[in-house]
Design a protein around this motif. Structure first.
Motif, PDB file in Angstrom:
ATOM      1  N   PHE A   1      13.354  -0.031  -7.732  1.00  0.00           N
ATOM      2  CA  PHE A   1      12.746  -1.196  -7.699  1.00  0.00           C
ATOM      3  C   PHE A   1      13.728  -2.245  -7.928  1.00  0.00           C
ATOM      4  CE2 PHE A   1      11.469  -4.935 -10.320  1.00  0.00           C
ATOM      5  CZ  PHE A   1      10.279  -5.568  -9.448  1.00  0.00           C
ATOM      6  N   VAL A   2      14.920  -1.896  -8.787  1.00  0.00           N
ATOM      7  CA  VAL A   2      15.853  -2.812  -9.138  1.00  0.00           C
ATOM      8  C   VAL A   2      16.827  -3.217  -7.617  1.00  0.00           C
ATOM      9  CG1 VAL A   2      15.939  -2.491 -11.280  1.00  0.00           C
ATOM     10  CG2 VAL A   2      17.469  -1.281  -9.888  1.00  0.00           C
ATOM     11  N   VAL A   3      16.776  -2.545  -6.706  1.00  0.00           N
ATOM     12  CA  VAL A   3      17.723  -2.455  -5.626  1.00  0.00           C
ATOM     13  C   VAL A   3      17.625  -3.977  -4.981  1.00  0.00           C
ATOM     14  CG1 VAL A   3      18.350  -1.463  -3.416  1.00  0.00           C
ATOM     15  CG2 VAL A   3      18.024  -0.162  -5.401  1.00  0.00           C
ATOM     16  N   VAL A   4      16.448  -4.092  -4.518  1.00  0.00           N
ATOM     17  CA  VAL A   4      16.180  -5.059  -3.544  1.00  0.00           C
ATOM     18  C   VAL A   4      16.293  -6.419  -4.218  1.00  0.00           C
ATOM     19  CG1 VAL A   4      14.453  -6.540  -2.331  1.00  0.00           C
ATOM     20  CG2 VAL A   4      14.324  -3.768  -2.166  1.00  0.00           C
ATOM     21  N   PRO A   5      15.793  -6.706  -5.673  1.00  0.00           N
ATOM     22  CA  PRO A   5      16.159  -7.903  -6.430  1.00  0.00           C
ATOM     23  C   PRO A   5      17.578  -8.035  -6.606  1.00  0.00           C
ATOM     24  CG  PRO A   5      14.436  -6.792  -7.569  1.00  0.00           C
ATOM     25  CD  PRO A   5      14.793  -5.979  -6.401  1.00  0.00           C
ATOM     26  N   ALA A   6      18.529  -6.955  -6.872  1.00  0.00           N
ATOM     27  CA  ALA A   6      19.763  -6.990  -6.807  1.00  0.00           C
ATOM     28  C   ALA A   6      20.617  -7.476  -5.767  1.00  0.00           C
ATOM     29  CB  ALA A   6      20.394  -5.660  -7.251  1.00  0.00           C
ATOM     30  N   VAL A   7      20.120  -7.101  -4.425  1.00  0.00           N
ATOM     31  CA  VAL A   7      20.535  -7.612  -3.285  1.00  0.00           C
ATOM     32  C   VAL A   7      20.447  -9.041  -2.941  1.00  0.00           C
ATOM     33  CG1 VAL A   7      20.545  -7.506  -0.681  1.00  0.00           C
ATOM     34  CG2 VAL A   7      20.541  -5.275  -2.111  1.00  0.00           C
ATOM     35  N   PHE A   8      19.257  -9.430  -3.146  1.00  0.00           N
ATOM     36  CA  PHE A   8      18.944 -10.880  -2.993  1.00  0.00           C
ATOM     37  C   PHE A   8      19.651 -11.717  -3.897  1.00  0.00           C
ATOM     38  CE2 PHE A   8      15.416  -9.318  -0.230  1.00  0.00           C
ATOM     39  CZ  PHE A   8      15.266 -10.323   0.789  1.00  0.00           C
ATOM     40  N   THR A   9      19.536 -11.187  -5.249  1.00  0.00           N
ATOM     41  CA  THR A   9      20.407 -12.213  -6.208  1.00  0.00           C
ATOM     42  C   THR A   9      21.865 -12.277  -5.903  1.00  0.00           C
ATOM     43  OG1 THR A   9      18.761 -11.176  -7.860  1.00  0.00           O
ATOM     44  CG2 THR A   9      20.611 -12.307  -8.698  1.00  0.00           C
TER      45      THR A   9
ATOM     46  N   LEU B   1      11.143   6.498 -13.921  1.00  0.00           N
ATOM     47  CA  LEU B   1      12.375   6.177 -14.116  1.00  0.00           C
ATOM     48  C   LEU B   1      12.802   5.813 -12.602  1.00  0.00           C
ATOM     49  CD1 LEU B   1      13.481   8.748 -16.758  1.00  0.00           C
ATOM     50  CD2 LEU B   1      13.213   6.471 -16.950  1.00  0.00           C
ATOM     51  N   PHE B   2      12.608   7.056 -11.736  1.00  0.00           N
ATOM     52  CA  PHE B   2      13.077   6.901 -10.160  1.00  0.00           C
ATOM     53  C   PHE B   2      12.547   5.619  -9.835  1.00  0.00           C
ATOM     54  CE2 PHE B   2      13.010  11.320 -11.244  1.00  0.00           C
ATOM     55  CZ  PHE B   2      14.554  11.649 -10.735  1.00  0.00           C
ATOM     56  N   ALA B   3      11.329   5.261  -9.929  1.00  0.00           N
ATOM     57  CA  ALA B   3      10.686   4.113  -9.430  1.00  0.00           C
ATOM     58  C   ALA B   3      11.308   2.852  -9.985  1.00  0.00           C
ATOM     59  CB  ALA B   3       9.209   3.915  -9.881  1.00  0.00           C
ATOM     60  N   LEU B   4      11.676   2.641 -11.288  1.00  0.00           N
ATOM     61  CA  LEU B   4      12.409   1.563 -11.683  1.00  0.00           C
ATOM     62  C   LEU B   4      13.726   1.461 -11.312  1.00  0.00           C
ATOM     63  CD1 LEU B   4      11.401   2.040 -15.416  1.00  0.00           C
ATOM     64  CD2 LEU B   4      10.413   0.404 -13.940  1.00  0.00           C
ATOM     65  N   ALA B   5      14.488   2.532 -10.986  1.00  0.00           N
ATOM     66  CA  ALA B   5      15.631   2.689 -10.289  1.00  0.00           C
ATOM     67  C   ALA B   5      15.781   2.218  -8.748  1.00  0.00           C
ATOM     68  CB  ALA B   5      16.254   4.134 -10.298  1.00  0.00           C
TER      69      ALA B   5
ATOM     70  N   ALA C   1       0.850  -1.174   0.111  1.00  0.00           N
ATOM     71  CA  ALA C   1       0.134  -0.123  -0.201  1.00  0.00           C
ATOM     72  C   ALA C   1       0.932   1.218   0.195  1.00  0.00           C
ATOM     73  CB  ALA C   1      -1.067   0.152   1.223  1.00  0.00           C
ATOM     74  N   TRP C   2       1.775   1.299   0.857  1.00  0.00           N
ATOM     75  CA  TRP C   2       2.790   2.609   0.929  1.00  0.00           C
ATOM     76  C   TRP C   2       3.617   2.510  -0.551  1.00  0.00           C
ATOM     77  CZ3 TRP C   2       2.254   6.628   3.464  1.00  0.00           C
ATOM     78  CH2 TRP C   2       1.627   6.396   4.907  1.00  0.00           C
ATOM     79  N   ALA C   3       3.895   1.403  -1.149  1.00  0.00           N
ATOM     80  CA  ALA C   3       4.493   1.408  -2.700  1.00  0.00           C
ATOM     81  C   ALA C   3       3.513   2.334  -3.507  1.00  0.00           C
ATOM     82  CB  ALA C   3       4.727  -0.008  -3.096  1.00  0.00           C
ATOM     83  N   VAL C   4       2.603   1.875  -3.435  1.00  0.00           N
ATOM     84  CA  VAL C   4       1.203   2.456  -4.446  1.00  0.00           C
ATOM     85  C   VAL C   4       1.111   3.893  -3.959  1.00  0.00           C
ATOM     86  CG1 VAL C   4      -1.063   2.510  -4.994  1.00  0.00           C
ATOM     87  CG2 VAL C   4       0.104   0.444  -4.717  1.00  0.00           C
ATOM     88  N   ALA C   5       0.919   4.304  -2.679  1.00  0.00           N
ATOM     89  CA  ALA C   5       0.785   5.668  -1.970  1.00  0.00           C
ATOM     90  C   ALA C   5       1.874   6.551  -2.585  1.00  0.00           C
ATOM     91  CB  ALA C   5       0.368   5.609  -0.708  1.00  0.00           C
ATOM     92  N   LEU C   6       3.226   6.303  -2.465  1.00  0.00           N
ATOM     93  CA  LEU C   6       4.192   7.034  -2.975  1.00  0.00           C
ATOM     94  C   LEU C   6       4.511   6.994  -4.504  1.00  0.00           C
ATOM     95  CD1 LEU C   6       7.130   5.746  -0.365  1.00  0.00           C
ATOM     96  CD2 LEU C   6       5.974   7.947  -0.276  1.00  0.00           C
ATOM     97  N   LEU C   7       4.051   6.252  -5.120  1.00  0.00           N
ATOM     98  CA  LEU C   7       3.841   6.257  -6.236  1.00  0.00           C
ATOM     99  C   LEU C   7       2.899   7.391  -6.938  1.00  0.00           C
ATOM    100  CD1 LEU C   7       4.707   5.210  -9.344  1.00  0.00           C
ATOM    101  CD2 LEU C   7       3.065   3.445  -9.392  1.00  0.00           C
TER     102      LEU C   7
ATOM    103  N   GLY D   1       9.296   8.652  -5.800  1.00  0.00           N
ATOM    104  CA  GLY D   1       9.427   7.668  -6.762  1.00  0.00           C
ATOM    105  C   GLY D   1      10.284   6.605  -6.362  1.00  0.00           C
ATOM    106  N   LEU D   2      11.519   6.983  -5.992  1.00  0.00           N
ATOM    107  CA  LEU D   2      12.629   6.247  -5.582  1.00  0.00           C
ATOM    108  C   LEU D   2      11.969   5.480  -4.347  1.00  0.00           C
ATOM    109  CD1 LEU D   2      15.483   5.279  -6.137  1.00  0.00           C
ATOM    110  CD2 LEU D   2      16.110   6.962  -4.135  1.00  0.00           C
ATOM    111  N   GLY D   3      11.390   5.934  -3.522  1.00  0.00           N
ATOM    112  CA  GLY D   3      10.899   5.093  -2.451  1.00  0.00           C
ATOM    113  C   GLY D   3       9.676   4.363  -2.856  1.00  0.00           C
TER     114      GLY D   3
END
Length: 440
Positions: A294-302, A288-292, A231-237, A250-252
């Motif tokens: 978004f990739v952080v968490v997958p990058a960390v886990f991967t 663009l900020f949102a996509l930037a 929900a907070w992801a949607v609200a910040l978007l 967007g980044l958040g």
């Protein structure tokens, strides 16, 4: 009685008949062959009329919200209103959880055989546990994970591992975390509705977000916490696409969307709600900020060794090894919707009916129009229906679909006769919690 109200009541009655049909047909199937794998179809629950320490508080909170909620929502300044919604939501959720007492209602919920806390001791070396995570998903694998750990990406379990690391270990702290964080979802929804639609609609929606039957499960499952993150992801978007500090919000948003899909595989469907937000926004640059982000968490886990797609592929096999392979799709594809009726309540059903009407030609698209709220609500409904048709959500949707359900609740803003509908919402939640012992 005006025509719209009559149609609202028809919608609520039809929803009640759907629930009754699911109960009767499900009970017959369960008695015949036990294939539904639930105690009180369509809910994972058992018949157990009871009262408890939270009963008086739940009745008082319900009465207070019905009596004063609409007027306070209309006149409180915006920020105090958000705090009031969070506080009232916590009071409602805590009181419902404590109907079953502290141990059974809160402290033990996340400590049972299939829950996350059973796996905390296996994450002493987090990178090693992540590298090895997919090897323990299948039922036949050595030291296979419990159902909930295996059924989610490791972000869900890691939440409770990290709580344990900072000294907040055990079921009591885990339950407190889920209730405290989970109840902020209502605040996030109000922020998004005000941003994309209209403040008056957000204010009208506020009491419905507080007094939701969904609180029965927000207080007893980790999915309430998942719902809040989404929900907070949607609200910040929403804030980003409306030009409110678009880089930061967007980044958040992207960071939280990335976390969301590592809490639950099924929450990739929140992309439908995110798409509705982009449709209603006035700018695409924050994407663009949102996509930037978004990739952080997958990058960390991967990087740490967990491969999301591999985990999901193996999970599909695990799903059909367990109850998912036994539960009949032909029943659950419509009975899941009966579960949804029980978590959102009759007011939301009537509000969704009105949301559909708002999308007729001429409904308008300006920020002052009710149409943006209708788009948001129906996007959540679409995501829920896709999850339903997928066959990967057979039963237990009273908790699994909480992240979608919270976006249906603001449809109550379209209704007239608000206090009557709020009484219906409260009565349903109180009956569910006092007549049934829910599995979550």
């Amino acid at each position: 009685m005006n025509r719209d109200l009559i149609r609202d009541l028809y919608a609520a009655v039809c929803a009640a008949l759907l629930v009754l049909t699911a109960v009767l047909v499900g009970t017959a199937i369960q008695h015949r062959n036990g294939s539904l794998r639930v105690g009180w179809p369509p809910l994972l629950a058992s018949w157990d009329p009871h009262v408890g320490p939270g009963t008086p508080a739940a009745v008082v909170v319900a009465a207070a919200v019905v009596a004063y909620g609409p007027s306070l929502a209309a006149r409180l300044p915006w920020r105090p209103l958000l705090l009031a919604v969070w506080g009232a939501g916590m009071a409602w959720t805590w009181s419902l959880a404590l109907v079953d007492g502290w141990q059974r209602g809160v402290a033990e919920q996340l400590t049972t055989r299939n829950e996350y806390l059973r796996a905390v001791g296996r994450f002493h070396d987090i990178p090693a546990a992540l590298r090895d995570f997919t090897r323990h998903i299948l039922i036949g694998s050595p030291d296979n994970w419990g159902a909930h750990v295996a059924g989610h990406p490791p972000g869900a379990t890691l939440t409770f591992v990290l709580l344990d690391r900072v000294g907040l270990g055990g079921g009591g702290w885990a339950g407190t975390w889920c209730i405290t964080v989970g109840t902020t979802a209502a605040v996030a929804v109000l922020v998004a509705v005000r941003t994309l639609a209209d403040e008056s609609l957000a204010r009208r929606a506020a009491p419905f977000l507080v007094l939701a039957p969904a609180a029965v499960w927000v207080g007893t499952s980790a999915d309430g916490y998942f719902a809040s993150v989404a929900a907070w992801a949607v609200a910040l978007l929403a804030l980003a696409v409306r030009g409110v500090r678009p880089g930061l919000t967007g980044l958040g948003s992207g960071l939280l969307f990335g976390l969301t899909v590592y809490l639950s595989y099924g929450l990739t469907l929140m992309v439908v709600v995110a798409g509705a937000v982009l449709l209603l926004g006035s700018s695409r640059r924050p994407l663009l900020f949102a996509l930037a982000g978004f990739v952080v968490v997958p990058a960390v886990f991967t990087t740490l060794g967990f491969e999301w797609w591999e985990g999901y592929r193996i999970l599909v096999t695990r799903y059909y090894q367990g109850a998912g392979g036994v539960r009949p799709y032909g029943y659950w594809v419509w009975a899941n919707l009966a579960c949804t009726v029980l978590i959102v309540g009759p007011a939301t059903v009537a509000g969704v009916r009105r949301a559909v009407v708002r999308l007729r030609p001429g409904g308008g698209r300006s920020s002052g129009s009710p149409r943006p709220l209708a788009v948001l609500v129906l996007a959540a409904l679409l995501a829920l229906l896709v999850a339903d048709l997928s066959g990967m959500s057979k039963a237990e949707t009273e908790r699994i679909w909480l992240p979608f359900a919270v976006w249906l609740l603001p449809a109550g803003a379209f209704l007239t006769g608000v206090r009557g509908w709020l009484i219906g919402q409260a009565a349903l939640a109180l009956l569910l919690n006092h007549l049934l012992l829910t599995g979550w």
